[in-house]
Write a protein that holds these residues in place. Structure first.
Motif, PDB file in Angstrom:
ATOM      1  N   ALA A 189       0.808  -1.224   0.000  1.00 32.61           N
ATOM      2  CA  ALA A 189       0.000   0.000   0.000  1.00 32.61           C
ATOM      3  C   ALA A 189       0.838   1.269   0.000  1.00 32.61           C
ATOM      4  CB  ALA A 189      -0.921   0.007   1.225  1.00 32.61           C
ATOM      5  N   ALA A 190       2.139   1.163   0.259  1.00 38.98           N
ATOM      6  CA  ALA A 190       3.017   2.334   0.342  1.00 38.98           C
ATOM      7  C   ALA A 190       3.428   2.778  -1.050  1.00 38.98           C
ATOM      8  CB  ALA A 190       4.242   2.004   1.198  1.00 38.98           C
ATOM      9  N   ALA A 194      -0.421   7.701  -1.248  1.00 35.15           N
ATOM     10  CA  ALA A 194      -0.935   7.131  -0.003  1.00 35.15           C
ATOM     11  C   ALA A 194      -0.424   7.912   1.203  1.00 35.15           C
ATOM     12  CB  ALA A 194      -0.523   5.663   0.111  1.00 35.15           C
ATOM     13  N   SER A 195      -1.230   7.995   2.237  1.00 33.48           N
ATOM     14  CA  SER A 195      -0.793   8.561   3.517  1.00 33.48           C
ATOM     15  C   SER A 195      -0.307   7.436   4.416  1.00 33.48           C
ATOM     16  CB  SER A 195      -1.958   9.286   4.201  1.00 33.48           C
ATOM     17  OG  SER A 195      -2.937   8.343   4.621  1.00 33.48           O
ATOM     18  N   HIS A 196       0.354   7.802   5.513  1.00 37.64           N
ATOM     19  CA  HIS A 196       0.752   6.795   6.477  1.00 37.64           C
ATOM     20  C   HIS A 196      -0.466   6.063   7.027  1.00 37.64           C
ATOM     21  CE1 HIS A 196       4.938   8.713   7.520  1.00 37.64           C
ATOM     22  NE2 HIS A 196       4.775   8.474   6.230  1.00 37.64           N
ATOM     23  N   MET A 219       6.602   4.649  12.072  1.00 37.45           N
ATOM     24  CA  MET A 219       6.556   5.007  10.662  1.00 37.45           C
ATOM     25  C   MET A 219       7.327   6.290  10.413  1.00 37.45           C
ATOM     26  SD  MET A 219       2.594   4.255   9.741  1.00 37.45           S
ATOM     27  CE  MET A 219       2.974   4.111   8.011  1.00 37.45           C
ATOM     28  N   ALA A 220       7.982   6.331   9.287  1.00 36.93           N
ATOM     29  CA  ALA A 220       8.605   7.566   8.817  1.00 36.93           C
ATOM     30  C   ALA A 220       8.791   7.434   7.321  1.00 36.93           C
ATOM     31  CB  ALA A 220       9.947   7.809   9.502  1.00 36.93           C
ATOM     32  N   SER A 221       8.757   8.554   6.660  1.00 40.56           N
ATOM     33  CA  SER A 221       9.075   8.590   5.235  1.00 40.56           C
ATOM     34  C   SER A 221       9.801   9.895   4.962  1.00 40.56           C
ATOM     35  CB  SER A 221       7.811   8.473   4.375  1.00 40.56           C
ATOM     36  OG  SER A 221       6.918   9.539   4.622  1.00 40.56           O
ATOM     37  N   GLY A 239      -0.110   9.433  12.021  1.00 35.87           N
ATOM     38  CA  GLY A 239      -0.933  10.622  11.887  1.00 35.87           C
ATOM     39  C   GLY A 239      -0.420  11.698  10.945  1.00 35.87           C
ATOM     40  N   SER A 240       0.739  11.504  10.315  1.00 33.31           N
ATOM     41  CA  SER A 240       1.254  12.539   9.411  1.00 33.31           C
ATOM     42  C   SER A 240       0.287  12.772   8.256  1.00 33.31           C
ATOM     43  CB  SER A 240       2.619  12.123   8.858  1.00 33.31           C
ATOM     44  OG  SER A 240       3.035  13.027   7.854  1.00 33.31           O
TER      45      SER A 240
END
Length: 391
Positions: A189-190, A194-196, A219-221, A239-240
């Motif tokens: 899904a990444a 897409a959002s976190h 999570m981080a991107s 929540g980002s």
């Protein structure tokens, strides 16, 4: 609908009012403590001994109405029958045929009475799990039993829980397989756009029907050299509001439980085409895990494993400057001994189950990798089975 935002000034005003109230009472200051989470919390020791888990969330005591909600106590005398004090009804899973189960709204008071019934009111009793007691609860227990001596005894169950039975190993295999399928769904899904939150939702669509529960999703991107693309959030961790774009990297570190037993694994990948620099960080994290696992042999200690992984990191030219200075830990009904860190002399023994992990960052790039393994008499066996590389 626009997301409400509380201005910083309001928080400053609240703090000022709290300081004024403390000063008016003649206090030198306040110590403000909180208890977060609650999805899984600290259930392992009682579940380990009785198969009981309370799903009730923590709430403060309300005098005359309830006490110690979200807490469970097992009174375990050496020469009398045990008694389990619970705050929610038994759902049929308790295993305590040789003892008594007491369900009550007043868990703390009834625990004091159970200690009296067990002849322990003037005894020297080992306390396991003292970190889950609030200051208020502990003081109330001491007031009810002034001649009781409590001594720390966490190590009793720490040692027992570090070596897993065949049944526990089977449950940990199942949990790791569920976690592996979850992270595969999340990685799929990444994709750009897409959002976190979208990524976590994809994983939950697998986890929840499988009977599992999410504990956390680190999570981080981001994109190397571009701080504006870094996306992460503490509460919730997904929540980002930034959405993934081609050229980003993303890391997923998930943990949760199935039937109480923990899965814990991590992966990273590129969003869109992968770059050589991204691969360098991704592969460095994997190499550190491989070095750690390569140190597993008869006679090895937790120090040996930690030193092997951290040594590999420095040999690859990456500083050890993260918030987690170990190469992993035991898992079971929670995060178990041993911690795989330098200076820890605990021997690595067959039937331990370990999660071995490393996150490496440099210049805005990130690599993250974690596997769970079963220690065997002559090495180890992977129990996570998600793909290692998504590039």
């Amino acid at each position: 609908m626009t997301k409400p935002i509380i201005p910083a000034e309001e928080f400053a005003e609240r703090r000022a009012r709290a300081v004024d109230a403390a000063r008016a009472r003649g206090l030198d200051g306040l110590l403000v403590a909180s208890r977060g989470g609650g999805t899984l919390d600290r259930y392992a020791d009682v579940l380990y001994l009785t198969n009981f888990y309370t799903h009730f969330p923590f709430i403060p005591d309300f005098e005359g109405n309830w006490s110690a909600r979200a807490h469970t106590f097992l009174v375990l005398p050496v020469d009398a029958a045990p008694e389990l004090l619970i705050d929610v009804p038994d759902d049929g899973r308790i295993r305590l045929a040789d003892g008594k189960v007491s369900y009550s709204d007043f868990v703390l008071e009834d625990t004091a009475e159970a200690l009296k019934r067990a002849g322990l009111a003037r005894g020297r009793v080992g306390l396991v799990g003292g970190d889950v007691l609030t200051f208020t609860m502990l003081n109330k227990l001491k007031a009810a039993l002034p001649d009781l001596t409590l001594v720390p005894a966490d190590d009793v169950l720490t040692k027992l829980r570090s070596i897993k039975s065949p049944g526990e190993i089977a449950l940990l295999r199942r949990a790791s397989q569920v976690g592996s399928r979850m992270i595969e769904a999340m990685m799929a899904a990444a994709e750009p756009g897409a959002s976190h939150g979208d990524v976590v939702a994809a994983g939950l669509n697998h986890l929840v029907p499988a009977g599992g529960i999410l504990y956390n999703s680190f999570m981080a991107s981001g994109r190397g050299g571009d701080p504006s693309r870094l996306a992460k959030s503490n509460f919730p961790t997904w929540g980002s509001e930034k959405r993934l774009e081609k050229g980003d990297w993303i890391r997923l570190g998930i943990s949760g439980a199935v039937d109480g037993y923990v899965f814990d694994l991590a992966r990273a990948k590129a969003v869109g085409p992968v770059s050589a620099r991204q691969v360098e960080l991704f592969e460095a994290a994997i190499a550190c895990i491989e070095a750690t696992l390569g140190a597993i042999r008869p006679g090895a200690t937790a120090h040996d494993l930690g030193a092997a992984g951290l040594g590999k990191q420095t040999a690859l030219g990456f500083k050890i400057d993260g918030v987690f200075s170990a190469m992993g830990h035991g898992i079971g009904l929670g995060w178990d001994d041993p911690w795989l860190a330098r200076g820890v002399t605990t021997p690595i023994l067959p039937n331990m189950v370990l999660s071995v992990e490393r996150t490496i960052t440099q210049d805005g790039y990130l690599g993250d990798f974690e596997e769970s393994i079963l220690v065997t008499p002559d090495g180890y066996e992977l129990i996570t089975d998600a793909p290692r590389r998504f590039w």
